[in-house]
Enzyme design. Structure first.
Site, mmCIF file in Angstrom:
data_model
loop_
_atom_site.group_PDB
_atom_site.id
_atom_site.type_symbol
_atom_site.label_atom_id
_atom_site.label_comp_id
_atom_site.label_asym_id
_atom_site.label_seq_id
_atom_site.Cartn_x
_atom_site.Cartn_y
_atom_site.Cartn_z
ATOM 1 N N ILE A 1 1.225 -2.919 3.958
ATOM 2 C CA ILE A 1 2.045 -3.509 2.957
ATOM 3 C C ILE A 1 1.681 -2.515 1.367
ATOM 4 O O ILE A 1 2.507 -2.261 0.942
ATOM 5 C CB ILE A 1 1.837 -4.886 2.656
ATOM 6 N N GLY B 1 2.824 -10.819 6.447
ATOM 7 C CA GLY B 1 2.680 -11.212 4.931
ATOM 8 C C GLY B 1 1.138 -10.863 4.428
ATOM 9 O O GLY B 1 0.899 -11.583 3.406
ATOM 10 N N ALA C 1 8.569 -0.198 1.589
ATOM 11 C CA ALA C 1 8.709 1.082 1.123
ATOM 12 C C ALA C 1 9.946 1.260 0.035
ATOM 13 O O ALA C 1 10.098 1.966 -0.776
ATOM 14 C CB ALA C 1 8.502 2.318 1.890
ATOM 15 N N ARG D 1 -8.946 -3.088 16.269
ATOM 16 C CA ARG D 1 -7.884 -3.425 17.500
ATOM 17 C C ARG D 1 -8.143 -2.054 18.480
ATOM 18 O O ARG D 1 -7.657 -2.241 19.509
ATOM 19 C CB ARG D 1 -6.516 -3.143 16.610
#
Ligand SMILES: Cc1cc2nc3c(=O)[nH]c(=O)nc-3n(C[C@H](O)[C@H](O)[C@H](O)COP(=O)(O)OP(=O)(O)OC[C@H]3O[C@@H](n4cnc5c(N)ncnc54)[C@H](O)[C@@H]3O)c2cc1C
Lengths: 206, 154, 512
Positions: C498, C86, C53, C341
């Site tokens: 991301i 990533g 960010a 999750r």
């Protein structure tokens, strides 16, 4: 009587010269890496040396010989003695011992015992007086001098751990990897350098 | 006969001189003195300071002095500030050079890792006056603890 | 985190009580008045934080010609972003076009809202969906490289995830840092901590108080409260300040205030500096807090090592996908190993209970053959994953009833053959027929670890922070990334942070 003395003197000088010449040639012929490598276990060292400015990797291609750094130069007798002793010891290890057992990486901790300052200073003698090197270098070389002769004496190789053999520890690792996980990669590197430096007498593995 | 032996002896000595002469000439140059570079400040290293701020083994072996690193910081060790990487690199060259020297560590080489490249500061892990740490162990505890990737941080 | 003792935590409790007391006596002084301030440095923009960010904001603002200073309190630039996996979800991406995958903003919203239990702020989501391809371009301009093929992650109805060529967020952070360094109007400062805001008469944020030469103390219980290192400096930010300080998984005080059910000593996958002091300062200023107690656990970790470790990747790729998770006491399964999750973590904690009865994740050689050998080698070498010749041996090692375990495995293998898990609804049709029957067998103890804080500050579609006092943007204040809240709702889908960070970093840079 005078004539006799003169003749003897001339003969003496003659013998001396011949002796010097033989010594000189003998020592010279047996001073470069191509000779040393016959007995000494030193493939990784040769490779790292060839990658270094001291091994001719510089712009000018000039190079130092093994003995320039690895034999004492302050005294010819010491020089010859050390050379002969090394020859016998290492030759016998080569012939009768198991060189693969030698921990070269560990041996580097004792480098001050096999790199001789006067050899370095032969070429870099002006280092200790010059103003052209960096301030930091001048500071540390001054420190070197101030410790000389004391029980804290340090040597060129104390700080310049790789001098003469570029990235020595990498090359040693190609032969005996320090880390299990790097084994395969190091093996590949080894065959790469063996290929590259074959003409310097580096053995290619079967 | 005696005379003869004596002469041969003289000749041999001379011959040795020929070989030795150039060597002694050379060694004469070595001892020439160089300018004094020590700064104005000096630190008196008391036993107390030595124990309080021990040096790393390799640095102690070289008998490094306080002001080699804490240059221009006065002469009171209590008031010294931590040095930044610039000071380390004055002797150790560049981070790229260090990374290259330790290239055999391979992918985990903390001096040129996938995560940080050559960007980390030396003192993320290496300390001088107390035990070093290994920052990688934050996430890679096992790889570090088992020496799988690298050894104890010097 | 691991070596914090209970006794220390008592101290921490006392410490936070002290902090509260202190706060009371200094109420009202939440921001420094510009009048008394003498600035040490001046910039157009100050960015706080150096992850995705912060970098996107810095580069975007700088390319507009603004003079930008990006500060980072740690010695290491990159925060959680540099240790991240990533994985980067891009909507309507070039690779989707190349692979013939049909995506849309609506489909993306649908996936996000499903995982987020419809708690997500869709105004923010729409911006991310519309601009994620621009964010991808920005990273590529800086030099980021990606794997050839798209990944299909859990919770996404189609493949939309890019993976950096180094399989780490560093594959984006490093090129962006390099790019930012080359811009002459950018200053990057590490070991520089944000302490406070400076405002003018109108309440506009016009600067920050920072500390240079700050050295984060890894050993401190509460670095923010205890650490007094560094020299205070006053920095002018003519155009404003962008907060990009990430989430607060490592902030024991703040997370305990939000959710006391989180054990004080629990481990996290986050970097040590992932603390909440910037969020708390913004709250003092009047920013709206959103869904602060929604904190995500990563179910794939191990109690036998710190952080993300070697087990997480092994579990994500092998055991959860091609294997089962069983209760040590009963030898029975208790969850859909591929649920989201939140669902998995809750189920696991249920089993772990009060007596640390960690469940065992199990798979066989056929599963291991499917994954990158490196992952298994590392996990085995670290001793966290163990190898057994038979299921009996495995059961014995973990003190599990062997007969029950074998019954469980047999039943599961049946579901794989039938392509339907009638017990827990694991999508076994996707496991390529891999059953648990090819020795050797692999086992590893599992525990969820704190991974992501869904809550934080509320921004509008211009990345401006909304105030409780005015219900309008706080002038001069922007934020992006993990510091924000409400975007992912109850549970963040993998690879969706991301794009969130990069897009709102860009948007903040554009609007400041
Ligand atoms: C192990 C791991 C793997 C992950 N994998 C993925 C993935 O594959 N895909 C995905 O989308 N997401 C993933 N995530 C989540 C994602 O990485 C984070 O949400 C994201 O990096 C947040 O970026 P950011 O820029 O907001 O904050 P960060 O990258 O955390 O950066 C914030 C920075 O601000 C600094 N800071 C904090 N307070 C101050 C202060 N007072 N003064 C100065 N600086 C301060 C911090 O030190 C930090 O460096 C992963 C997270 C982790 C931990």
């Amino acid at each position: 009587m005078k004539l006799k003395l003169f003749i003897f003197l001339s003969i003496g000088i003659g013998i001396g010269l011949i002796f010097s010449l033989v010594t000189y040639y003998g020592l010279h012929k047996t001073s470069d890496q191509k000779f040393c490598v016959i007995c000494h276990e030193m493939d990784p060292m040769v490779v790292a040396y060839r990658e270094d400015v001291h091994g001719g990797a510089g712009k000018l291609g000039a190079s130092a010989k093994c003995v320039d750094c690895h034999l004492p130069h302050d005294n010819i007798l010491k020089y010859i003695y050390t050379k002969a002793r090394n020859g016998v010891v290492e030759g016998s290890i080569h012939l009768f011992g198991d060189p693969s057992k030698i921990d070269w990486i560990e041996k580097r901790a004792h480098r001050e015992s096999f790199v001789f300052d006067d050899g370095c200073l032969e070429c870099h003698g002006n280092l200790l007086s010059t103003q052209t090197s960096s301030k930091q270098a001048q500071k540390m070389h001054k420190h070197y001098q101030s410790l000389k002769g004391t029980d804290k004496e340090i040597h060129c190789a104390s700080c310049h751990i790789d001098a003469g053999h570029q990235n020595m520890r990498n090359t040693l690792n190609y032969y005996t990897p320090e880390f299990e996980i790097m084994k395969e990669q190091m093996k590949e590197k080894k065959s790469e350098i063996q290929e590259k430096y074959q003409h310097y007498g580096i053995q290619k593995e079967k | 006969m005696k005379q003869r032996a004596q002469n041969i002896f003289v000749a041999l000595c001379l011959s040795l001189c020929f070989t030795l002469l150039p060597l002694t000439l050379k060694s004469g140059e070595v001892t020439s003195s160089s300018p004094d570079l020590k700064g104005r400040e000096t630190v008196t290293m008391t036993q107390e300071f030595k124990e309080k701020y021990p040096l790393k083994r390799v640095h102690a072996k070289l008998s490094l002095e306080c002001l080699f690193c804490h240059d221009g910081q006065g002469n009171n060790p209590e008031a010294f500030k931590a040095v930044r990487e610039k000071t380390c690199l004055e002797c150790h060259g560049s981070k790229e050079k260090i990374a290259q020297r330790l290239d055999f560590i391979g992918k985990p080489n903390p001096h040129n890792s996938i995560h940080d490249g050559t960007r980390l500061s030396c003192d993320e892990c290496h300390y001088e006056h107390k035990a070093s740490i290994n920052m990688c162990a934050e996430c890679h505890e096992k790889e570090i603890a088992t020496n799988m990737w690298m050894r104890k941080t010097p | 985190m691991a070596d914090i003792t209970r006794r220390n935590f008592v101290k921490l409790g006392a410490l936070s009580a002290g902090m509260v007391a202190l706060g009371e006596s200094s109420l009202g002084a939440s921001v420094l008045d510009q009048k008394g301030v003498k600035y040490d440095q001046e910039y157009d923009v100050v960015v706080i934080g150096s992850g995705f960010a912060g970098l996107a904001a810095t580069i975007t603002a700088a390319e507009k010609g603004l003079k930008v200073c990006m500060i980072e309190k740690m010695g290491r630039f990159g925060g959680n972003s540099i240790i991240n996996g990533g994985l980067f979800a891009v909507v309507n991406s070039p690779k989707q076009k190349a692979e013939g995958v049909q995506d849309s903003i609506e489909l993306y919203l649908k996936d996000m809202l499903k995982a987020g239990l419809n708690m997500n702020h869709t105004d923010n989501l729409k911006v991310i969906a519309a601009r994620s391809a621009d964010a991808l371009k920005l990273t590529e301009k800086c030099g980021a490289k990606y794997y050839e093929k798209l990944s299909h992650l859990g919770g996404h109805s189609i493949p939309r995830t890019y993976l950096t060529s180094t399989a780490s967020g560093a594959g984006i952070v490093q090129p962006m840092l390099g790019y930012a360094e080359k811009l002459s109007n950018v200053t990057l400062k590490n070991r520089t901590k944000f302490d406070d805001f400076i405002a003018d008469d109108s309440g506009r944020i016009v600067g920050v108080v920072i500390r240079e030469n700050y050295k984060f103390d890894m050993k401190a219980l509460d670095d923010h409260a205890e650490n007094k290192t560094g020299e205070t400096k006053y920095i002018k930010a003519r155009k404003g300040v962008i907060l990009a300080s990430g989430g607060f998984c490592r902030d024991t005080f703040l997370r305990n205030m939000q959710d006391p059910s989180i054990p004080l000593e629990c481990d996290t996958t986050n970097q040590p500096g992932a603390t909440g002091e910037v969020i708390m300062k913004a709250l003092e200023l009047g920013a709206v807090p959103v869904q602060m107690s929604w904190i995500q656990w990563g179910p794939w970790a191990s109690p036998d090592e710190k952080g993300f470790g070697t087990a997480s990747n092994f579990n994500i790729n092998a055991t959860f996908r091609y294997g089962i998770t069983v209760d040590t006491k009963t030898g029975k399964r208790f969850m859909n190993e591929l649920a989201d999750r939140r669902v998995r973590s809750l189920a696991m904690f249920n089993v772990i209970g009060q007596d640390q009865n960690y469940p065992i994740n199990i798979c066989d050689q056929a599963a291991v053959d499917k994954i990158i050998p490196d992952l298994t080698a590392k996990a085995l070498a670290s001793g966290v994953v163990k190898k057994f010749n038979t299921l009996d041996e495995l059961a014995a090692a973990y003190k599990m009833p062997a007969a029950e375990l074998k019954k469980t495995v047999e039943a599961y293998n049946g579901y794989v053959t039938a392509k339907k898990d009638t017990e827990f609804g694991k999508p076994v049709h996707g496991v390529e027929g891999v059953q648990i029957n090819k020795p050797p067998f692999y086992g590893t103890r599992g525990v969820p670890k704190l991974h992501y804080t869904m809550g934080g500050l509320k921004i509008n579609d211009k990345a401006q922070i909304i105030s409780t006092k005015t219900k309008k943007p706080i002038p001069g204040l922007f934020s992006a990334g993990g510091v924000n809240g409400g975007i992912h709702g109850a549970s963040r889908l993998g690879s969706c942070s991301i794009p969130d960070c990069l897009v709102f970093g860009m948007v903040a840079g554009e609007n400041i």
